[in-house]
Write a protein that holds these residues in place. Structure first.
Motif, PDB file in Angstrom:
ATOM      1  N   LYS A 395       0.837  -1.216   0.000  1.00 32.16           N
ATOM      2  CA  LYS A 395       0.000   0.000   0.000  1.00 32.16           C
ATOM      3  C   LYS A 395       0.862   1.253   0.000  1.00 32.16           C
ATOM      4  CE  LYS A 395      -3.958  -1.778   2.411  1.00 32.16           C
ATOM      5  NZ  LYS A 395      -3.980  -2.265   3.775  1.00 32.16           N
ATOM      6  N   ARG A 396       2.038   1.155   0.656  1.00 35.28           N
ATOM      7  CA  ARG A 396       2.858   2.353   0.855  1.00 35.28           C
ATOM      8  C   ARG A 396       3.630   2.782  -0.384  1.00 35.28           C
ATOM      9  NH1 ARG A 396       4.740   1.841   6.671  1.00 35.28           N
ATOM     10  NH2 ARG A 396       2.752   2.096   7.740  1.00 35.28           N
ATOM     11  N   SER A 397       4.129   1.787  -1.175  1.00 30.94           N
ATOM     12  CA  SER A 397       5.015   2.181  -2.263  1.00 30.94           C
ATOM     13  C   SER A 397       5.088   1.096  -3.332  1.00 30.94           C
ATOM     14  CB  SER A 397       6.419   2.418  -1.678  1.00 30.94           C
ATOM     15  OG  SER A 397       7.414   2.162  -2.633  1.00 30.94           O
ATOM     16  N   ASN A 398       5.204   1.552  -4.569  1.00 24.18           N
ATOM     17  CA  ASN A 398       5.330   0.611  -5.691  1.00 24.18           C
ATOM     18  C   ASN A 398       6.704  -0.044  -5.765  1.00 24.18           C
ATOM     19  OD1 ASN A 398       2.781   0.889  -6.478  1.00 24.18           O
ATOM     20  ND2 ASN A 398       3.210   1.876  -8.450  1.00 24.18           N
ATOM     21  N   LYS A 399       7.613   0.411  -4.890  1.00 27.45           N
ATOM     22  CA  LYS A 399       8.939  -0.222  -4.867  1.00 27.45           C
ATOM     23  C   LYS A 399       8.895  -1.529  -4.085  1.00 27.45           C
ATOM     24  CE  LYS A 399      11.780   3.848  -5.332  1.00 27.45           C
ATOM     25  NZ  LYS A 399      11.990   5.026  -4.524  1.00 27.45           N
ATOM     26  N   PHE A 400       7.772  -1.746  -3.396  1.00 27.74           N
ATOM     27  CA  PHE A 400       7.649  -2.959  -2.563  1.00 27.74           C
ATOM     28  C   PHE A 400       6.421  -3.772  -2.953  1.00 27.74           C
ATOM     29  CE2 PHE A 400      10.257  -0.085  -0.190  1.00 27.74           C
ATOM     30  CZ  PHE A 400      11.250  -0.918   0.325  1.00 27.74           C
ATOM     31  N   LEU A 401       6.582  -5.075  -2.822  1.00 32.98           N
ATOM     32  CA  LEU A 401       5.449  -5.973  -3.050  1.00 32.98           C
ATOM     33  C   LEU A 401       4.999  -6.528  -1.702  1.00 32.98           C
ATOM     34  CD1 LEU A 401       6.775  -8.035  -6.080  1.00 32.98           C
ATOM     35  CD2 LEU A 401       4.815  -6.490  -6.131  1.00 32.98           C
ATOM     36  N   VAL A 412       6.330  -8.000   3.398  1.00 33.61           N
ATOM     37  CA  VAL A 412       6.600  -6.921   2.445  1.00 33.61           C
ATOM     38  C   VAL A 412       8.073  -7.002   2.074  1.00 33.61           C
ATOM     39  CG1 VAL A 412       6.673  -4.413   2.168  1.00 33.61           C
ATOM     40  CG2 VAL A 412       4.819  -5.464   3.446  1.00 33.61           C
ATOM     41  N   PHE A 413       8.366  -6.849   0.768  1.00 33.17           N
ATOM     42  CA  PHE A 413       9.762  -6.980   0.324  1.00 33.17           C
ATOM     43  C   PHE A 413       9.954  -6.229  -0.986  1.00 33.17           C
ATOM     44  CE2 PHE A 413       7.009 -10.372  -0.881  1.00 33.17           C
ATOM     45  CZ  PHE A 413       7.221 -10.508  -2.242  1.00 33.17           C
ATOM     46  N   GLU A 414      11.233  -6.059  -1.355  1.00 37.18           N
ATOM     47  CA  GLU A 414      11.599  -5.298  -2.552  1.00 37.18           C
ATOM     48  C   GLU A 414      10.938  -5.891  -3.813  1.00 37.18           C
ATOM     49  OE1 GLU A 414      15.740  -4.263  -4.820  1.00 37.18           O
ATOM     50  OE2 GLU A 414      15.780  -5.512  -3.010  1.00 37.18           O
ATOM     51  N   ALA A 415      10.421  -5.018  -4.683  1.00 39.27           N
ATOM     52  CA  ALA A 415       9.597  -5.500  -5.799  1.00 39.27           C
ATOM     53  C   ALA A 415      10.386  -6.267  -6.865  1.00 39.27           C
ATOM     54  CB  ALA A 415       8.868  -4.323  -6.438  1.00 39.27           C
ATOM     55  N   ARG A 416      11.575  -5.783  -7.209  1.00 37.95           N
ATOM     56  CA  ARG A 416      12.350  -6.349  -8.340  1.00 37.95           C
ATOM     57  C   ARG A 416      11.423  -6.614  -9.535  1.00 37.95           C
ATOM     58  NH1 ARG A 416      16.878 -10.299  -5.677  1.00 37.95           N
ATOM     59  NH2 ARG A 416      17.285  -9.000  -3.862  1.00 37.95           N
ATOM     60  N   ASP A 417      11.577  -7.797 -10.169  1.00 40.68           N
ATOM     61  CA  ASP A 417      10.722  -8.064 -11.346  1.00 40.68           C
ATOM     62  C   ASP A 417       9.601  -9.032 -11.032  1.00 40.68           C
ATOM     63  OD1 ASP A 417      12.268  -6.457 -12.913  1.00 40.68           O
ATOM     64  OD2 ASP A 417      13.622  -8.103 -13.484  1.00 40.68           O
ATOM     65  N   PHE A 418       9.347  -9.258  -9.762  1.00 37.30           N
ATOM     66  CA  PHE A 418       8.320 -10.254  -9.417  1.00 37.30           C
ATOM     67  C   PHE A 418       6.940  -9.739  -9.778  1.00 37.30           C
ATOM     68  CE2 PHE A 418      11.673 -10.913  -6.140  1.00 37.30           C
ATOM     69  CZ  PHE A 418      12.176 -12.072  -6.698  1.00 37.30           C
ATOM     70  N   LYS A 419       6.051 -10.702  -9.982  1.00 37.76           N
ATOM     71  CA  LYS A 419       4.678 -10.300 -10.311  1.00 37.76           C
ATOM     72  C   LYS A 419       3.692 -11.130  -9.484  1.00 37.76           C
ATOM     73  CE  LYS A 419       4.804 -13.263 -14.382  1.00 37.76           C
ATOM     74  NZ  LYS A 419       5.953 -14.021 -13.864  1.00 37.76           N
TER      75      LYS A 419
END
Ligand code: SAM
Ligand code: SF4
Length: 448
Positions: A395-401, A412-419
């Protein structure tokens, strides 16, 4: 003919969300298209909950807001579905005159017909309960948007008659759905990219399907669903402690893709209260089931429901609830003040005699204790590694999934290329009572 727009608003439990998806599908066949924009709706359906008085009051407030929408757009049809419809029946037509469709939980197939009556200027009501309706042949439209996790209703109704509960009166007799239709629905969801199904029922673990040769129980069903694919996670809710068999616990332990998160509502830690609630188990039985879970599935989380201030509850009863919470160490709990529901056994037989402020204080003590237990539970996970199923951006940032562990904790963790739909291995570095803050340990998702 151009499609009409249907806006569905859902209150209450997961079962209601699942029902709204069934309603969406029935209405789609009758030329109604689901919309998320209430302003463009030709029809508004409110799928309601009666479990506590405040759930009904929320719906009443919302209906008042819809009144002004209808003033601006007189042709707008407002329908009330679900448990409130069943409980209050056509009384609602008098109390809420702008509502013109009333349909109980077993009457959804009839909605297109009810709509034709309304188009002719009549009001339409169907609140008949059924002993066989399971909607098993209806493919629900999916109202969720992550495309990763979906609900599957596997049974309907409840006949446990807990003395405080309105559900047996609003949802009728317990009935299970043909297992093949459940397996087909889960298989189809997996093929469409879904990676998690939650099998739903008021009392899922009393699921039972009898054929001439055999009886198929919940442990048998969950095994079949787990065997669809190791990448399909299986969850279930809600279990009743009296029906939590060793066979089911062993099945959960055996399959890595059956999630290690058991929701086992206790309601109270006092045997005296449990008897009054007609829960059909006592404190010792409940703790025995917890021990069985902890022995066989040590990595499972255990969550619960608790009611504070049920009829005649003393300070001692309340302390027994608090001590049971500590003894079990619940990872998560849903906690409520007792709300008397008309026509239930408790309303007829017992006084609602715990003062409002005492109920409030006891509930707060329960919430404070649970907050502490949830934080301790999450702290135990710091430094540990988990496989997370990605659901979407945090919810907080698109840099995190964010995603969930098998134990149903949000990480919650770093987004990288995961989907969404990928499995990612993470290590927990920090936590709050509600979230595991994590870092990715392998950027290879299992699904690849
Ligand atoms: N069938 C499930 C079970 O037996 O655990 C849950 C059913 S109910 C939708 C969810 C929770 O609402 C219950 O577990 C109970 O804690 C709570 N609940 C039910 N009736 C209530 C009442 N009259 N007042 C307060 N809480 C209630
Ligand atoms: Fe209500 Fe009890 Fe049935 Fe749960 S098991 S729905 S609490 S009557």
């Amino acid at each position: 003919m151009p499609k009409k727009k249907l806006y569905i608003e859902t209150y209450g439990c997961q079962m209601n969300i699942s029902d709204s998806e069934i309603v969406g599908s029935i209405m789609a066949d009758a030329n109604y298209e689901a919309t998320e924009n209430i302003k463009e709706a030709d029809v508004i359906f409110v799928n309601t909950c009666s479990i506590r008085d405040n759930a009904e009051q929320r719906v009443r407030a919302r209906l008042r807001e819809f009144k002004s929408l209808k003033k601006k757009k007189p042709e707008l049809v407002i329908g009330l579905l679900g448990c409130m419809a069943e409980r209050l029946k056509d009384k609602l037509l008098i109390e809420e005159p702008h509502v013109t469709v009333i349909a109980g939980p077993d009457a959804y197939r009839d909605l297109p017909k009810l709509m034709t009556y309304v188009e002719e200027g009549q009001k339409a009501v169907n609140i008949l309960l059924s002993s066989s309706e399971t909607y098993e042949d209806i493919e629900p439209i999916r109202l969720d948007h992550n495309g990763v996790s979906a609900f599957i209703s596997i049974m309907r109704g409840c006949e446990n008659y807990c003395s405080y509960c309105v559900v047996p009166y609003t949802r009728g007799k317990e009935r299970s759905r043909n297992p093949q239709t459940i397996i087909d629905e889960a298989t189809d969801l997996f093929a469409k990219g879904y990676r998690e199904v939650t099998l739903l029922g008021q009392n899922v673990n009393s699921y039972s399907w009898e054929t001439e040769e055999d009886v198929f129980n919940f442990a048998g069903l969950i095994e079949k669903v787990a065997q669809i694919d190791p990448l399909l996670r299986v969850r279930f809710a809600t279990s009743h402690p009296k029906d939590l068999s060793d066979e089911l616990i062993d099945m959960i332990a055996r399959y890595p893709n059956i999630c290690k998160a058991i929701h086992l509502p206790v309601q109270s830690g006092s045997t005296r209260m449990l008897a009054k609630m007609n829960r059909k188990y006592d404190r010792t039985w409940y703790l025995g089931r917890i021990e069985a879970i902890k022995n066989r599935i040590p990595d499972s989380t255990i969550s619960t429901d608790i009611i504070a201030g049920f009829c005649t509850e003393t300070e001692e009863d309340h302390q027994e609830t608090m001590s049971l919470m500590k003894e079990v160490g619940f990872d998560l709990a849903y906690m409520f003040k007792y709300s008397e529901r008309p026509d239930t056994a408790a309303a007829k037989r017992f006084p609602d005699d715990v003062q409002e402020e005492v109920k409030g204080r006891r509930l707060q003590e329960i919430i404070d204790l649970q907050q502490q237990l949830s934080l301790e539970s999450n702290r135990r996970d710091v430094g540990q590694r988990f496989e997370v199923l990605v659901e979407g951006f945090s919810k907080r940032s698109n840099k995190f999934l964010f995603g969930r562990t098998s134990q149903n904790k949000v990480a919650v963790f770093e987004a990288r290329d995961f989907k969404p739909g990928d499995y990612v291995n993470v290590t927990v570095t920090d936590c709050t009572p509600a979230t595991l803050i994590s870092k990715v340990v392998e950027d290879i998702s299992v699904s690849e």
